[in-house]
Motif scaffolding. Structure first.
Motif, PDB file in Angstrom:
ATOM      1  N   ILE A   1       3.003  -1.243   4.218  1.00 40.17           N
ATOM      2  CA  ILE A   1       2.432   0.105   4.069  1.00 40.17           C
ATOM      3  C   ILE A   1       3.585   1.092   4.022  1.00 40.17           C
ATOM      4  N   ILE A   2       3.699   1.795   2.882  1.00 39.50           N
ATOM      5  CA  ILE A   2       4.826   2.748   2.740  1.00 39.50           C
ATOM      6  C   ILE A   2       4.298   4.168   2.586  1.00 39.50           C
TER       7      ILE A   2
ATOM      8  N   LEU B   1       0.853  -1.197   0.000  1.00 43.08           N
ATOM      9  CA  LEU B   1       0.000   0.000   0.000  1.00 43.08           C
ATOM     10  C   LEU B   1       0.883   1.238   0.000  1.00 43.08           C
ATOM     11  N   ASP B   2       0.759   2.044  -1.038  1.00 46.24           N
ATOM     12  CA  ASP B   2       1.499   3.306  -1.122  1.00 46.24           C
ATOM     13  C   ASP B   2       0.551   4.418  -0.676  1.00 46.24           C
ATOM     14  N   ARG B   3       0.822   4.972   0.509  1.00 43.83           N
ATOM     15  CA  ARG B   3      -0.112   5.960   1.086  1.00 43.83           C
ATOM     16  C   ARG B   3      -0.141   7.253   0.281  1.00 43.83           C
ATOM     17  N   LYS B   4       1.028   7.650  -0.239  1.00 45.69           N
ATOM     18  CA  LYS B   4       1.104   8.930  -0.946  1.00 45.69           C
ATOM     19  C   LYS B   4       0.315   8.875  -2.257  1.00 45.69           C
ATOM     20  N   ASN B   5       0.525   7.800  -3.010  1.00 47.52           N
ATOM     21  CA  ASN B   5      -0.112   7.687  -4.322  1.00 47.52           C
ATOM     22  C   ASN B   5      -1.434   6.917  -4.287  1.00 47.52           C
ATOM     23  N   GLN B   6      -1.761   6.383  -3.083  1.00 44.01           N
ATOM     24  CA  GLN B   6      -3.014   5.616  -2.914  1.00 44.01           C
ATOM     25  C   GLN B   6      -3.105   4.456  -3.923  1.00 44.01           C
ATOM     26  N   THR B   7      -1.972   3.759  -4.096  1.00 41.92           N
ATOM     27  CA  THR B   7      -1.940   2.620  -5.014  1.00 41.92           C
ATOM     28  C   THR B   7      -1.742   1.315  -4.252  1.00 41.92           C
TER      29      THR B   7
END
Length: 349
Positions: A348-349, A31-37
């Protein structure tokens, strides 16, 4: 946020009864928190997300065989005794849970093992299922502890319906476990193989070890709609100067600081200084993390897929954002990810 925000339907076939054959080949959802991917990987692909001088925080607690079976004096009734924590080494006093509890009263004696050389006397009631036992054993403290280990069984979670197998002794343990004291494994760490740890080390990733002895309280059901009223059980915590130095150096240098598991995250968040850096710790924590929450140390987290309405799911939601985590869980169910202790992992990054 309220308790009802954390419920979801989980198909029974997604509960993992066994881990992946190879630890690092479980599935990994990123889960990429910044890009919501959201990406779908294998756990060993974790290495692609870390660079030199990034930090991974490992909980090095070791699970002990906490589940014993004894027989009640006179009636011979079979009683399960779950060892929670040692209260007094000299007097051999232990905090335990018993099942069925209605049969166990103060003054009762329980006999363990075929030769019945280990006996316990009930000296106090603590909760509805909780008791204080005094163990009676004719031998040194080391021999007594060895006897507990010999008679004990790996404390697999109750949702695993199969019998405990000899292999579970190793399977339900991280490869970096060293400080005995947990009654449940810090399961996010169980995905690491020696080979993957070595590859991360060669890449220049630094490892900081902390100890948080996981108790059953982590898994206690939350029964209040207002989360601020939920009380966590206390768990023993140790963070030494070496770990503090590795983590604070990484933080100062703006590196990726990854908490491997909710227990590692709780440990570090329980020892934050007023300036937002990590302090040494030697004591107990009953910290409960739920949204909204401002994390001070880690900017990355590895975790498993958790039960509905659990404190573990609440922490993951606080870290990644409630809606994003629930979108990920929806996808995990659709894609057949495995849940709970022996299940798959999330980065989660």
């Amino acid at each position: 946020m309220k308790l009802s925000h954390f419920g979801f339907e989980l198909p029974e076939e997604l509960l993992a009864e066994y881990p992946s054959e190879n630890r690092d080949e479980s599935r990994l959802m990123v889960l990429d928190r910044k890009n919501q991917t959201i990406e779908h990987k294998q756990f060993k692909d974790l290495i692609d997300y870390f660079d030199e001088d990034d930090v991974m925080i490992l909980n090095n607690t070791k699970v002990f065989p906490a589940r014993l079976y004894g027989n009640k004096e006179k009636t011979g009734a079979r009683i399960e005794v779950f060892l929670l924590r040692e209260l007094n080494e000299e007097q051999r006093l232990w905090d335990v849970l018993v099942d069925p509890a209605r049969k166990i009263r103060i003054g009762n004696k329980l006999y363990f093992g075929e030769d019945e050389t280990l006996v316990a006397e009930v000296i106090d009631n603590t909760t509805s299922r909780g008791r204080t036992l005094r163990f009676l054993y004719d031998g040194s403290y080391q021999e007594f502890r060895q006897k507990l280990t010999d008679l004990g069984e790996t404390p697999l979670p109750k949702y695993i319906k199969r019998d405990v197998e000899p292999e579970d002794e190793d399977r339900y343990q991280t490869i970096f476990a060293k400080n005995e004291g947990a009654v449940a494994a810090p399961t996010a760490g169980m995905h690491f193989s020696r080979h993957l740890l070595k590859r991360l080390e060669i890449k220049g990733v630094n490892f900081a070890e902390v100890t948080l002895h996981v108790g059953l309280g982590t898994f206690n059901a939350v029964e209040v709609e207002d989360l601020s009223k939920h009380k966590m059980d206390s768990e023993e915590l140790k963070i030494d100067a070496k770990a503090v130095d590795i983590i604070n150096t990484g933080k100062k240098n703006k590196k990726r600081i990854c908490a491997v598991g909710t227990t590692a995250m709780r440990a570090i968040e329980s020892a934050v200084s007023s300036s937002g850096m990590l302090n040494e710790a030697d004591g107990w924590t009953n910290k409960f993390i739920f949204p909204p929450y401002e994390f001070s140390i880690a900017n990355c987290m590895i975790t498993n897929f958790h039960t509905p309405k659990s404190t573990l799911l609440m922490m993951a939601s606080a870290f990644a954002g409630h809606d994003f985590v629930f979108k990920a869980y929806e996808e995990a169910v659709k894609e057949g990810y495995k849940f709970y202790s022996y299940g798959d992992a999330m980065l989660i990054i």
